[in-house]
Design a protein around this motif. Structure first.
Motif, short mmCIF file in Angstrom:
data_model
loop_
_atom_site.label_atom_id
_atom_site.label_comp_id
_atom_site.label_asym_id
_atom_site.label_seq_id
_atom_site.Cartn_x
_atom_site.Cartn_y
_atom_site.Cartn_z
N ALA A 13 39.36 35.95 46.25
CA ALA A 13 39.29 36.70 47.50
C ALA A 13 40.65 36.74 48.18
O ALA A 13 41.49 35.85 47.98
CB ALA A 13 38.26 36.07 48.42
N LEU A 14 40.84 37.73 49.02
CA LEU A 14 42.12 37.93 49.68
C LEU A 14 42.59 36.67 50.42
O LEU A 14 43.74 36.25 50.31
CB LEU A 14 42.04 39.11 50.65
CG LEU A 14 43.30 39.39 51.47
CD1 LEU A 14 44.46 39.77 50.57
CD2 LEU A 14 43.02 40.48 52.49
N ASP A 15 41.68 36.06 51.19
CA ASP A 15 42.07 34.90 52.01
C ASP A 15 42.45 33.69 51.16
O ASP A 15 43.17 32.80 51.64
CB ASP A 15 40.94 34.52 52.96
CG ASP A 15 40.72 35.56 54.05
OD1 ASP A 15 41.63 36.39 54.24
OD2 ASP A 15 39.66 35.55 54.69
N MET A 21 43.91 33.98 48.10
CA MET A 21 44.94 34.38 47.14
C MET A 21 46.30 33.80 47.52
O MET A 21 46.69 33.81 48.69
CB MET A 21 45.02 35.91 47.10
CG MET A 21 45.76 36.47 45.91
SD MET A 21 45.78 38.28 46.03
CE MET A 21 44.03 38.65 46.08
N THR A 22 47.01 33.29 46.53
CA THR A 22 48.34 32.73 46.76
C THR A 22 49.40 33.71 46.25
O THR A 22 49.12 34.59 45.43
CB THR A 22 48.51 31.41 46.01
OG1 THR A 22 48.49 31.65 44.60
CG2 THR A 22 47.39 30.43 46.37
N ASP A 74 49.31 33.73 42.53
CA ASP A 74 48.23 34.54 41.95
C ASP A 74 48.68 35.98 41.79
O ASP A 74 48.48 36.61 40.74
CB ASP A 74 46.99 34.51 42.86
CG ASP A 74 46.27 33.18 42.84
OD1 ASP A 74 46.34 32.47 41.82
OD2 ASP A 74 45.61 32.86 43.85
N ILE A 75 49.27 36.52 42.84
CA ILE A 75 49.70 37.92 42.82
C ILE A 75 50.81 38.12 41.78
O ILE A 75 50.77 39.05 40.98
CB ILE A 75 50.18 38.35 44.21
CG1 ILE A 75 49.03 38.22 45.22
CG2 ILE A 75 50.71 39.78 44.18
CD1 ILE A 75 49.48 38.34 46.67
N THR A 104 38.61 47.94 37.95
CA THR A 104 38.92 47.33 39.25
C THR A 104 39.98 48.12 40.01
O THR A 104 40.09 47.97 41.23
CB THR A 104 39.41 45.88 39.07
OG1 THR A 104 40.59 45.86 38.25
CG2 THR A 104 38.34 45.02 38.42
N GLN A 140 35.11 42.28 44.07
CA GLN A 140 36.44 42.88 44.13
C GLN A 140 37.47 41.93 43.53
O GLN A 140 37.36 40.72 43.63
CB GLN A 140 36.81 43.21 45.57
CG GLN A 140 35.95 44.30 46.18
CD GLN A 140 36.07 45.62 45.43
OE1 GLN A 140 37.16 46.13 45.24
NE2 GLN A 140 34.94 46.16 44.99
N PRO A 150 41.26 42.07 43.97
CA PRO A 150 42.39 42.79 44.56
C PRO A 150 43.70 42.68 43.81
O PRO A 150 44.41 43.68 43.65
CB PRO A 150 42.51 42.21 45.97
CG PRO A 150 41.58 41.05 46.04
CD PRO A 150 40.60 41.17 44.94
N ALA A 151 44.06 41.48 43.34
CA ALA A 151 45.33 41.34 42.62
C ALA A 151 45.27 42.04 41.27
O ALA A 151 46.22 42.72 40.86
CB ALA A 151 45.68 39.86 42.43
#
Length: 250
Positions: A97-99, A101-102, A105-106, A143, A153, A155-156
């Motif tokens: 999840a976005l919150d 994510m480090t 990770d991205i 995705t 979801q 996101p990355a």
């Protein structure tokens, strides 16, 4: 013996990569199969391909690490000398999840999914120039296209796979002068092999099946069939395209 296709398939230890490798395997085929870390699974796939008459080289390495793509191509060149097709299948869904994510990770998602594609294509380019039927097929993901509140979801992964599709369009233009076609296949939800996981349990997958118009998850073979068509001589006038294989998922 007639020489078959000479190809590299990354992420070939299971799922789409394994299905593609086994579909390409035939008497005289020369395959280099890669995995990030699943050595035993990769060797099982390699042995199945050998039983079909293929010659097989295997390489283990993390494509998110710079240099791994060049190592894979070097191993193929040293063993077989020529190359007709690159299937850049390796990748992973990052279900974070976005919150949570480090920055790492991205960065890892982009290194593993996007940067690795450029490295592989750079390394393969000189070999593909000498092929009479040169092909590059990269794998994206639903995705990068499906954004719904009733589905998980990534996101990355979504961002990095969207970048893969943009890269394919750019690469297809740059490599057209050498007769090299570059295309992208976008799988929908694909059932994983036993013993592997994308982080979703059976209950979640069952709910997702109900939201797919064809009411089933895809199989690795569904995607392999599309990849192998794009590699074939019949697809010689198809380049720069993004083909969705997803059961109608929107």
């Amino acid at each position: 013996m007639t020489r078959g296709i000479s190809a590299i398939v990354t992420g070939a230890a299971s799922g789409i990569g394994a299905a593609t490798a086994l579909k390409l395997a035939q008497t005289g085929a020369c395959l280099t199969l890669h995995t990030r870390r699943s050595a035993k699974r990769l060797e099982d796939v390699a042995n199945q391909a050998r039983n079909k008459g293929a010659e097989v080289e295997t390489v283990i390495g993390d494509l998110a690490e710079p240099g791994t793509g060049h190592e894979i191509v070097a191993a193929h060149k040293n063993r077989f000398g020529d190359l007709d097709a690159l299937v850049a299948n390796a990748g992973f869904p990052l279900l974070v999840a976005l919150d949570a994510m480090t920055p790492e990770d991205i960065a890892y998602a982009f290194r593993g999914n996007t940067q690795s594609l450029f490295e592989l294509v750079q390394a393969c380019h000189p070999l593909l120039q000498s092929s009479s039927c040169p092909r590059v097929v990269a794998l994206s993901s639903f995705t990068a296209h499906v954004f719904r509140t009733d589905m998980p979801q990534f996101p990355a992964s979504a961002a990095s796979k969207g970048a893969v599709e943009t890269a394919v369009r750019s690469l297809s233009l740059g490599l057209a002068k050498d007769g090299i076609t570059v295309n992208c296949v976008v799988p929908g939800y694909i059932r994983k092999d036993a013993g592997t996981s994308d982080g979703l349990d059976e209950a979640a997958l069952h709910e997702i099946e109900g939201r797919i118009p064809l009411k089933r998850l895809g199989s690795p073979q569904d995607i392999a069939n599309c990849i192998c068509f794009l590699i074939s001589a019949e697809a010689s006038y198809i380049s720069g395209q993004t083909l969705h294989v997803n059961g109608g998922l929107i």
